[in-house]
Design a protein around this motif. Sequence first.
Motif, short mmCIF file in Angstrom:
data_model
loop_
_atom_site.label_atom_id
_atom_site.label_comp_id
_atom_site.label_asym_id
_atom_site.label_seq_id
_atom_site.Cartn_x
_atom_site.Cartn_y
_atom_site.Cartn_z
N ILE A 226 -26.25 -50.32 -22.73
CA ILE A 226 -25.41 -49.51 -23.63
C ILE A 226 -24.56 -50.46 -24.47
CG2 ILE A 226 -23.66 -47.70 -23.79
CD1 ILE A 226 -26.33 -46.76 -22.63
N ILE A 227 -24.61 -50.32 -25.78
CA ILE A 227 -23.89 -51.23 -26.68
C ILE A 227 -22.39 -50.99 -26.57
CG2 ILE A 227 -23.57 -51.93 -29.08
CD1 ILE A 227 -26.45 -51.01 -29.61
N LYS A 228 -21.65 -52.07 -26.30
CA LYS A 228 -20.20 -52.00 -26.16
C LYS A 228 -19.46 -52.69 -27.32
CE LYS A 228 -20.28 -49.83 -22.24
NZ LYS A 228 -19.81 -48.43 -22.17
N TYR A 229 -20.17 -53.59 -28.01
CA TYR A 229 -19.52 -54.31 -29.11
C TYR A 229 -20.57 -54.77 -30.10
CZ TYR A 229 -17.54 -58.18 -31.76
OH TYR A 229 -17.17 -59.01 -32.79
N VAL A 230 -20.27 -54.66 -31.40
CA VAL A 230 -21.08 -55.26 -32.46
C VAL A 230 -20.13 -55.86 -33.49
CG1 VAL A 230 -23.10 -53.76 -32.19
CG2 VAL A 230 -21.24 -53.05 -33.68
N ASN A 231 -20.58 -56.92 -34.15
CA ASN A 231 -19.73 -57.51 -35.18
C ASN A 231 -20.05 -56.90 -36.55
OD1 ASN A 231 -22.20 -58.70 -35.66
ND2 ASN A 231 -21.38 -60.75 -35.96
N ASP A 232 -19.33 -57.33 -37.57
CA ASP A 232 -19.50 -56.77 -38.92
C ASP A 232 -20.90 -57.02 -39.45
OD1 ASP A 232 -16.91 -55.85 -38.85
OD2 ASP A 232 -16.08 -57.62 -39.86
N SER A 233 -21.46 -58.19 -39.13
CA SER A 233 -22.81 -58.52 -39.62
C SER A 233 -23.85 -57.54 -39.10
CB SER A 233 -23.19 -59.94 -39.19
OG SER A 233 -22.31 -60.89 -39.75
N PHE A 234 -23.68 -57.09 -37.87
CA PHE A 234 -24.60 -56.11 -37.29
C PHE A 234 -24.52 -54.80 -38.08
CE2 PHE A 234 -27.08 -55.06 -33.42
CZ PHE A 234 -27.25 -53.70 -33.64
N CYS A 235 -23.30 -54.37 -38.37
CA CYS A 235 -23.12 -53.11 -39.12
C CYS A 235 -23.69 -53.24 -40.53
CB CYS A 235 -21.64 -52.74 -39.17
SG CYS A 235 -20.90 -52.43 -37.54
N THR A 236 -23.48 -54.40 -41.16
CA THR A 236 -23.93 -54.60 -42.53
C THR A 236 -25.45 -54.54 -42.64
OG1 THR A 236 -22.00 -55.98 -43.00
CG2 THR A 236 -23.88 -56.17 -44.50
N ILE A 237 -26.15 -55.27 -41.77
CA ILE A 237 -27.60 -55.34 -41.88
C ILE A 237 -28.28 -54.05 -41.41
CG2 ILE A 237 -28.08 -56.36 -39.60
CD1 ILE A 237 -30.11 -58.20 -41.10
N SER A 238 -27.68 -53.38 -40.41
CA SER A 238 -28.29 -52.15 -39.88
C SER A 238 -27.89 -50.92 -40.69
CB SER A 238 -27.89 -51.94 -38.42
OG SER A 238 -26.51 -51.64 -38.33
N GLN A 239 -26.79 -51.03 -41.48
CA GLN A 239 -26.26 -49.94 -42.32
C GLN A 239 -25.65 -48.81 -41.49
OE1 GLN A 239 -29.31 -48.74 -45.10
NE2 GLN A 239 -29.82 -50.86 -45.62
N PHE A 240 -25.48 -49.02 -40.17
CA PHE A 240 -24.79 -48.05 -39.32
C PHE A 240 -23.32 -48.46 -39.20
CE2 PHE A 240 -29.17 -47.50 -37.77
CZ PHE A 240 -29.26 -46.10 -37.75
N SER A 241 -22.44 -47.47 -39.05
CA SER A 241 -21.04 -47.78 -38.79
C SER A 241 -20.87 -48.18 -37.33
CB SER A 241 -20.16 -46.57 -39.10
OG SER A 241 -20.42 -45.53 -38.19
N ARG A 242 -19.76 -48.85 -37.03
CA ARG A 242 -19.49 -49.27 -35.65
C ARG A 242 -19.43 -48.06 -34.71
NH1 ARG A 242 -16.48 -52.82 -36.94
NH2 ARG A 242 -17.44 -54.81 -36.31
N GLU A 243 -18.88 -46.96 -35.19
CA GLU A 243 -18.76 -45.74 -34.37
C GLU A 243 -20.13 -45.16 -34.05
OE1 GLU A 243 -17.04 -46.37 -37.11
OE2 GLU A 243 -15.10 -46.78 -36.14
N GLU A 244 -21.09 -45.29 -34.98
CA GLU A 244 -22.44 -44.77 -34.74
C GLU A 244 -23.21 -45.63 -33.74
OE1 GLU A 244 -23.96 -42.70 -38.80
OE2 GLU A 244 -23.43 -44.82 -38.98
N ILE A 245 -22.87 -46.92 -33.69
CA ILE A 245 -23.63 -47.85 -32.83
C ILE A 245 -23.10 -47.87 -31.40
CG2 ILE A 245 -24.30 -50.27 -32.53
CD1 ILE A 245 -23.96 -50.56 -35.60
#
Length: 561
Positions: A226-245
């Motif tokens: 279960i994903i607990k943390y992602v950085n900004d680069s993850f959100c940028t390339i995947s186009q998902f917001s941190r809340e969605e991930i």
Amino acid sequence: MLEYIFDLSLVDNIFITDTITASHPGRMSLATASGFTFFGIGLTGLMAKNSNYRKFAQYAVLSTTIIAFISIVTFVLQIPTESKSFFFKTMSIQTSISFTLITFLLGYKFPDIGFTKMLLGNYYGSESLRKLTPFIVFIPFILSFLLLHFISNEQLDAKFGIILYTMVLIFLSFFYTYIISVGLNKSDIQRKILENSLVAKNQELSQFKDALEKIAIIAITDKNAIIKYVNDSFCTISQFSREEIIGNTDKIVRSNHHPISFHKNILAVVSSGSPWFGEVKNKAKDGSFYWTDTAIVPFMNKFGEVYKYMAIKLDITKKKEAEELLSSKYVKKLEDKNKELEQFSYIASHDLQEPLRTITSFSNILYSEYNDKLDDQAKQIFTFIKQATDRMSSLIKNLLDYSRIGHKEKFTEVNCNLLLEDISTDLTTLITKTNTTLKFKNLPIVEAYPTEFRLLFQNLISNAIKFSKKGTPPIIQIKATNKKHGWEFSVKDNGIGIAKEFKKKIFTIFQRLHVREEYEGVGIGLAHCRKVVHLHGGEIWVKSKPNEGSTFYFTISNEKI
């Protein structure tokens, strides 16, 4: 306790008659009764769920300890009964020791509460308390014992004794505290060194983290993925917001490009505590795809169990696109070359052979019609023409066979032992005629093109028989060794051998080392072998010396080509 309060006699002498005690014979000491009462309150209170009651209970247990300890002190210091207070007059030493033991046991039973927690803790305050407790308890006790002893024996005046007692206690207190302080200072110095080192390490780690955050795509998951943390680069390339991930698994960015077995293999590797490295195709929120060079690192707790994972990824989409573009251009080139080769094969099989057949037919007609009119020289010319056309036909046929290697074949399992038995059967006449010995056993089962693989062994065996020493029966030994990326085969003979300068030349098409009158053939057998080996992702080479035989080696890749 009610007997003392209301001056009653309820349970005195109920079990045994007390004929010794002058006042209230047979009655329990008030100190003993109080000890039982406080201990009962403490015992029930420490087991209660109410936190306030538990806090109160620890003071009750402490009261029992104090009562018992005072009684022990009066006994050890030999205080006469008449000099004791009314409260402690009839409390026995056995009772006092028993109370002391059970209160200490009760403290160890509940080590995380109150005074016991403070005494047994792992902090500097607890450590200091443990070091000071022996001094606080025993030094005054010993000094008091000595003071009373000297005063009782009239070896010391009472007033001077008190002064001496005070001075000695002050000196010992200071000396003992000084020793403890020196130890605490050393610990504090070491702590500050460690703190400074830790601060420096934290600063360095912080810089590493910042650098990693800037260049990499980071995701941290728990042991259940279960994903607990992602950085900004993850959100940028995947186009998902941190809340969605957060709260999802990596399925949110899976592209379905890789099979389920691919993801199961990743989980199996990292669950065992080993990191996993590889390239992964992902899918962004808008449906576009991107590639990442991924490293998944498991984190272990002190018990050696995996409790979370960190995925560190680098965007390699442009690199993969360039590879795919290069690959497509390369494939197109290969397709064009294959078409040219097919056209050449058609010409070789039809256009070239047709005029050759015409020449052969007309030369045969001329020879049969005018045989009786030809002189010996003309007949010899016709013989040369026939030999040349036959050789040309053989060359064209072999060239056609060479060009068709690998066409319309599929990889299948080939049992090398059964394959060599079949080849041995097919070559029975040649083997018997030359008295050849063919040795092989325990050869592997490989994935190969069956027809081409048979041709490979057949050519090598035929060559070993053909190029044998005169008068020496050929001995051919075939072995296989399992290597890291495939199998390595060897075909060893006891033939005429090959000179060093010809070792590379022999694998070139239509290259011969001997004249036709000495050895038959058109010089294409080993070229066939090289093409078949390359078709299987391997290499072929030879080790040989003239008159010492030759050993041909070739490898077969584990991967399907």
